[in-house]
Design a protein around this motif. Structure first.
Motif: not given
Length: 156
Positions: A15-41
């Protein structure tokens, strides 16, 4: 890409309220979390990464800002252990049922002790992996902690 995963289903069931956000995952990214942050702004402080670790040989899940590193000594202490280390990727995938880069703390195959870095609670909402590469869920960190039965601790 499916927006329905074991993670999103677990959040819906809770029953948790949440929204879904997609982005282009880059498997070559040095730091996946930072790439995700940049991709979703989003601010890297609000995009939390999910790490699978071993504390005294027992599995645990750690959630912390994507631009920070976990302090293994603080982590071990938070779980009343002596030593902590990162879990091998293949072991993390087998335990969680998710692929590295898409590991979510929600809907894992086996429930393990979970900790969330206390600085996450400075934000009204955070992004956490939604159970697949290129998928983030945005939710209140307090809801995440409640659903996961997570302990809040200083881990960085």
């Amino acid at each position: 890409m499916s927006k329905t995963t074991r993670a999103t289903l677990a959040l819906q069931r809770a029953g948790v309220s949440f929204t879904v956000h997609t982005y282009d995952y880059d498997p070559q990214a040095e730091r996946i979390g930072l790439q995700a942050a940049e991709a979703i702004g989003a601010d890297p402080n609000t995009v939390l990464k999910t790490l699978m670790v071993l504390v005294d040989g027992k599995p645990a899940c750690v959630i912390l800002p994507s631009d920070r590193e976990v302090n293994l000594k603080k982590l071990a202490t938070a779980l009343a252990g002596k030593t902590a280390q990162m879990m091998k990727p293949a072991d993390a995938e087998r335990l969680t049922g998710y692929h590295v880069g898409g590991i979510s703390p929600f809907g894992q195959k086996k429930r393990v002790p979970t900790l969330i870095e206390e600085t996450a609670f400075a934000h009204d909402s955070v992004f956490i992996n939604g159970g697949q590469r290129g998928l983030q869920v945005r939710l209140d960190p307090r809801d995440a902690a409640k659903v996961l039965g997570a302990k809040v601790a200083a881990l960085i």
